[in-house]
Write a protein that holds these residues in place. Structure first.
Motif, PDB file in Angstrom:
ATOM      1  N   ILE A 182      -4.703   8.075   4.240  1.00 20.37           N
ATOM      2  CA  ILE A 182      -6.148   8.266   4.015  1.00 20.37           C
ATOM      3  C   ILE A 182      -6.952   7.229   4.801  1.00 20.37           C
ATOM      4  O   ILE A 182      -7.918   7.560   5.487  1.00 20.37           O
ATOM      5  N   ILE A 190       0.853  -1.192   0.000  1.00 27.61           N
ATOM      6  CA  ILE A 190       0.000   0.000   0.000  1.00 27.61           C
ATOM      7  C   ILE A 190       0.889   1.242   0.000  1.00 27.61           C
ATOM      8  O   ILE A 190       1.946   1.259   0.645  1.00 27.61           O
ATOM      9  N   LYS A 203       0.416   7.409   0.799  1.00 27.62           N
ATOM     10  CA  LYS A 203      -0.735   8.303   0.688  1.00 27.62           C
ATOM     11  C   LYS A 203      -2.021   7.588   1.089  1.00 27.62           C
ATOM     12  O   LYS A 203      -2.803   8.081   1.891  1.00 27.62           O
ATOM     13  N   TRP A 204      -2.219   6.375   0.549  1.00 26.15           N
ATOM     14  CA  TRP A 204      -3.444   5.644   0.861  1.00 26.15           C
ATOM     15  C   TRP A 204      -3.480   5.193   2.310  1.00 26.15           C
ATOM     16  O   TRP A 204      -4.540   5.132   2.933  1.00 26.15           O
ATOM     17  N   ARG A 205      -2.310   4.880   2.847  1.00 28.93           N
ATOM     18  CA  ARG A 205      -2.268   4.491   4.261  1.00 28.93           C
ATOM     19  C   ARG A 205      -2.724   5.658   5.152  1.00 28.93           C
ATOM     20  O   ARG A 205      -3.484   5.461   6.107  1.00 28.93           O
ATOM     21  N   GLN A 219      -3.784  -3.601   2.810  1.00 30.79           N
ATOM     22  CA  GLN A 219      -3.152  -2.546   3.600  1.00 30.79           C
ATOM     23  C   GLN A 219      -2.081  -3.097   4.549  1.00 30.79           C
ATOM     24  O   GLN A 219      -1.147  -2.407   4.897  1.00 30.79           O
TER      25      GLN A 219
END
Lengths: 206, 193
Positions: free
Chosen positions: B135, B128, B131-133, B191
């Motif tokens: 979010i 992951i 950035k997505w972590r 994730q």
């Protein structure tokens, strides 16, 4: 064993007026230090460590939580039994079954998406985990949303009230018996958790 | 770094003891030792204060104080905020849980510093993006905030504290936390794994 002289009930100290509100805030800070220290020692400042519980690779969350619960539970029971602690003066959050079930479910989903719970996130922020800062910002946003929506949620929030009720009170069994059964379940759970960890690591190695 | 070691080296006691002498972050405590210590802290709160531990309540006080500062009439008209504002004769931040949570930050810092575990990082699995972590951490935090308020407490105030007091609602809550987490783990595997 019968006690020659009934011990003078003297705890909880605060409820017996041994100190005032200002001193209680200092004690809150000190107790918080112990709380944060224990969480960090356990490895709960790491989201990956915490998440091991839900991918069955590291069941430390279960082991730490249930060791803490049975330690405090046995302590409260024993101190109550010898007459030192008035257990009825320890605050019990009233049960509202339905909102607590739904709230628990939402919290569990948020745990796996976010990687922390509020207490562990504080420790993670202290040990410089950047994602935990974002998580706590999310907690603040979530509580604000809840607060703003409270007039709409209030009816559900107060649904299915059961008052201040304990498991032995609900099931009409003696307090000591409930304590004993929970200790047995926890010990069986610890053995099971270690077995699961071994099985999972064996699978990984194969 | 140490997190990877702890995720893969499950309960590998001899390896951990060896690692103790090496430089770098020290391994985490045995879970039963840490749990016993945590239990004693919780017990001391019961004996000294007649209440347990908490975390989310401190953030509720912070938000109630913030809303009250910006829009006092709006805050007073909302029973959720009003509960945290009290009588209004003292700051809602002079609250037991607020001071306790400041202590949690301090305790985590002390323990982390002593063990060499303070390291600026983002906790995430290998597949992951950062950035997505970040979010997902925010979204999960928001769900956590909503869930904790609906349940009148979080993992600390309900599961741990109420668990030790054999509180019916706390045990129902705790079961549902595990149910919700296990039910969503598969969907979030990218994730963490």
């Amino acid at each position: 064993m019968v006690h020659e002289e009934a011990m003078e009930m003297s705890a909880p100290f605060f409820k017996f007026g041994m100190f005032g509100d200002s001193f209680s805030l200092l004690l809150a800070f000190l107790i918080g230090i112990g709380f944060g220290f224990a969480l960090e020692r356990a490895g709960f400042g790491s989201a990956r460590k915490l998440m091991g519980q839900f991918y069955l690779t590291d069941l430390a969350v279960f082991k730490v939580m249930f060791t803490a619960i049975i330690t405090a539970m046995l302590g409260v029971f024993y101190l109550g039994w010898i007459g030192f602690l008035d257990v009825s003066l320890v605050y019990l959050t009233p049960t509202y079954l339905l909102p607590q079930i739904i709230g628990g479910l939402i919290l569990g989903i948020g745990f796996v998406i976010g990687g922390y719970c509020p207490g562990t996130a504080c420790v993670a922020v202290s040990t410089a985990r950047i994602d935990a800062i974002s998580f706590l910002a999310g907690v603040i946003a979530g509580i604000f949303l809840f607060g703003e929506a409270f007039p709409l949620l209030e009816k559900f929030y107060n649904a299915t009230p059961m008052g201040q009720v304990t498991l032995p009170g609900l099931l009409h069994v003696p307090y000591g018996l409930a304590v004993f059964v929970i200790v047995l379940i926890a010990v069986a759970g610890f053995a099971g958790a270690t077995w699961v960890e071994k099985a999972m690591s064996g699978r990984k190695g194969a | 770094m140490n997190t990877d070691a702890n995720l893969s080296g499950i309960e590998n006691v001899p390896a951990r003891e060896k690692a103790e002498t090496a430089s770098g972050p020290k391994p985490y405590s045995n879970p039963y030792v840490a749990g016993f210590g945590l239990g004693l802290v919780l017990l001391s709160a019961f004996v000294i204060m007649g209440r347990g531990l908490g975390a989310s309540g401190a953030f509720s006080s912070l938000i109630a104080a913030g809303v009250n500062a910006v829009a006092p009439q709006h805050a007073a008209g909302n029973r959720f905020y009003a509960e945290y504002l009290g009588g209004g004769n003292q700051s809602p931040l002079l609250d037991w849980l607020v001071f306790e949570v400041i202590g949690v930050f301090a305790g985590g810092l002390i323990s982390g510093a002593l063990a060499g575990r303070i390291a600026k990082s983002i906790e995430r699995g290998p597949s992951i993006s950062k950035k997505w972590r970040i979010i997902f951490a925010f979204i999960g935090g928001a769900l956590m905030g909503i869930g904790a308020k609906l349940a009148r407490g979080c993992t600390s105030g309900q599961a741990l504290t109420g668990g030790a007091m054999l509180n019916v609602g706390s045990w129902a809550f705790m079961m549902m936390v595990f149910a919700g987490a296990y039910a969503s783990a598969w969907f979030m595997r990218r994730q963490w794994k």
